[in-house]
Scaffold this motif. Structure first.
Motif: not given
Length: 145
Positions: A83-91, A103-113, A72-76
């Motif tokens: 779905g085809p992409l499985r991102p990590t969403v951080t606030y 701060t709103f951050s997005l990151a996704a691990e992609l591999s292979g094709l 609470p009041n720090e981070k989610v």
């Protein structure tokens, strides 16, 4: 790995700003790519949000997420579970003299094709998504996005 981040100051109290972002159903109000979103419970670790986002040609793509961290009041943190992409969403949140820093951050691990074919388009989408934080700020400060 595609990733994007944006930080803004919102002239509203920390608890109000945190509550807005912690309830991911609000994202349809400021993230243009969200077509539909519903919650399976109140914001807490384990809560799942069923969402459909705009895909190629405007077709809907499932992009469900689950809250995996909730301070609470720090981070989610939400992680993609469908779905085809499985991102990590951080606030992250901090009280500042002007209101609340978010701060709103997005990151996704992609591999292979997927990495070969989707890295550029995914990066472009993530950059556009985090820029939506300006719409959220306007919505919270004025009630109009």
């Amino acid at each position: 790995m595609p990733a994007a981040s944006r930080t803004v100051i919102i002239a509203r109290p920390l608890d109000e700003v945190f509550a807005f972002f912690a309830d991911a159903t609000n994202s349809a109000r400021w993230r243009t790519g969200v077509k539909t979103i519903t919650a399976e419970g109140v914001p807490a670790v384990g809560t799942v949000y069923r969402q459909t986002v705009s895909g190629p040609g405007g077709r809907g793509i499932p992009a469900d997420v689950r809250i995996t961290e909730y301070v609470p009041n720090e981070k989610v943190v939400l992680n993609g579970i469908a779905g085809p992409l499985r991102p990590t969403v951080t606030y992250t949140f901090a009280a500042v003299p002007e209101g609340t820093q978010v701060t709103f951050s997005l990151a996704a691990e992609l591999s292979g094709l997927k990495k070969l074919l989707m890295n550029g388009p995914v990066q472009k989408t993530m950059t556009a998504e985090v820029s939506g934080l300006d719409r959220a700020r306007t919505l919270l400060e004025t009630g109009v996005a």
